[in-house]
Scaffold this active site. Structure first.
Site, PDB file in Angstrom:
ATOM      1  N   HIS A   1      48.218  43.349  36.682  1.00  0.00           N
ATOM      2  CA  HIS A   1      47.435  43.353  35.451  1.00  0.00           C
ATOM      3  C   HIS A   1      46.268  42.304  35.425  1.00  0.00           C
ATOM      4  CE1 HIS A   1      50.578  40.342  34.710  1.00  0.00           C
ATOM      5  NE2 HIS A   1      49.824  39.632  34.115  1.00  0.00           N
TER       6      HIS A   1
ATOM      7  N   ARG B   1      42.933  35.654  27.520  1.00  0.00           N
ATOM      8  CA  ARG B   1      42.969  34.959  26.317  1.00  0.00           C
ATOM      9  C   ARG B   1      42.421  35.452  25.187  1.00  0.00           C
ATOM     10  NH1 ARG B   1      46.649  31.053  28.064  1.00  0.00           N
ATOM     11  NH2 ARG B   1      46.002  30.405  30.349  1.00  0.00           N
TER      12      ARG B   1
ATOM     13  N   GLU C   1      46.548  42.186  29.773  1.00  0.00           N
ATOM     14  CA  GLU C   1      47.554  41.529  29.135  1.00  0.00           C
ATOM     15  C   GLU C   1      46.642  40.487  28.422  1.00  0.00           C
ATOM     16  OE1 GLU C   1      49.750  37.391  29.928  1.00  0.00           O
ATOM     17  OE2 GLU C   1      49.974  38.769  31.802  1.00  0.00           O
TER      18      GLU C   1
ATOM     19  N   ASN D   1      47.491  32.330  22.124  1.00  0.00           N
ATOM     20  CA  ASN D   1      48.130  31.226  21.859  1.00  0.00           C
ATOM     21  C   ASN D   1      48.003  30.860  20.455  1.00  0.00           C
ATOM     22  OD1 ASN D   1      48.999  30.494  24.589  1.00  0.00           O
ATOM     23  ND2 ASN D   1      46.615  30.240  25.145  1.00  0.00           N
TER      24      ASN D   1
ATOM     25  N   HIS E   1      34.253  40.870  34.559  1.00  0.00           N
ATOM     26  CA  HIS E   1      34.370  41.958  33.580  1.00  0.00           C
ATOM     27  C   HIS E   1      35.610  42.801  33.933  1.00  0.00           C
ATOM     28  CE1 HIS E   1      31.854  44.039  36.633  1.00  0.00           C
ATOM     29  NE2 HIS E   1      32.807  45.163  36.579  1.00  0.00           N
TER      30      HIS E   1
ATOM     31  N   GLU F   1      32.897  46.742  31.287  1.00  0.00           N
ATOM     32  CA  GLU F   1      32.065  47.779  31.777  1.00  0.00           C
ATOM     33  C   GLU F   1      32.836  49.035  31.506  1.00  0.00           C
ATOM     34  OE1 GLU F   1      30.030  49.012  36.124  1.00  0.00           O
ATOM     35  OE2 GLU F   1      31.524  47.811  35.975  1.00  0.00           O
TER      36      GLU F   1
END
Length: 152
Positions: free
Chosen positions: A5, A9, A68, A72, A86, A129
């Protein structure tokens, strides 16, 4: 070795889920909230990849490429989305995807003038993209005359 993966964030989880799921068409396949660590992890995949992997829930199998989203809970400022590079997705119809994103208020930074490729940014500035599956689509308006906006 297998690709698992890519983690990005995100500052606003709801805005990010709207972008990735409602805009790009990804599916949430797993969510983990850590009270102790004060974070949430959400794994997303394309419906096509979920079907190809035969995934029906539980542990994410190797070979199911995911994004993923890491949120936070305590506010942080994230910069450098361009330094990340990207994410890239192949679309059945790049024009329809760009129109759906534009209708959501997303800026099309590099329009699909060639019927092949476009770039947009997520709510956190991650460059995405979008590539046309198969043959390039014939040029059409408004895309063929649309200028680039910002950086991608």
């Amino acid at each position: 070795m297998r690709y698992l993966h890519t983690m990005v964030r995100v500052a606003d989880l709801e805005a990010s889920l709207r972008f990735y799921c409602d805009g790009l068409g990804l599916t949430e396949i797993s969510r983990y909230d850590s009270e102790k660590g004060r974070f949430t992890l959400i794994f997303l995949a394309t419906p096509e990849d979920v079907a190809a992997a035969g995934y029906t829930g539980g542990k994410i199998p190797e070979g199911l490429p995911c994004v993923e989203l890491t949120h936070n809970w305590d506010p942080e400022t994230y910069q450098g989305g361009r330094n990340f590079g990207h994410l890239a997705y192949r679309m059945d119809n790049v024009y329809e995807c760009c129109q759906r994103l534009m209708d959501m208020g997303v800026t099309i930074n590099r329009p699909p003038r060639d019927g092949h490729m476009a770039f947009v940014r997520s709510p956190d500035g991650i460059s995405i993209e979008l590539l046309q599956r198969g043959e390039d689509l014939p040029p059409q308006e408004p895309w063929s005359s649309m200028e680039n906006t910002g950086s991608w």
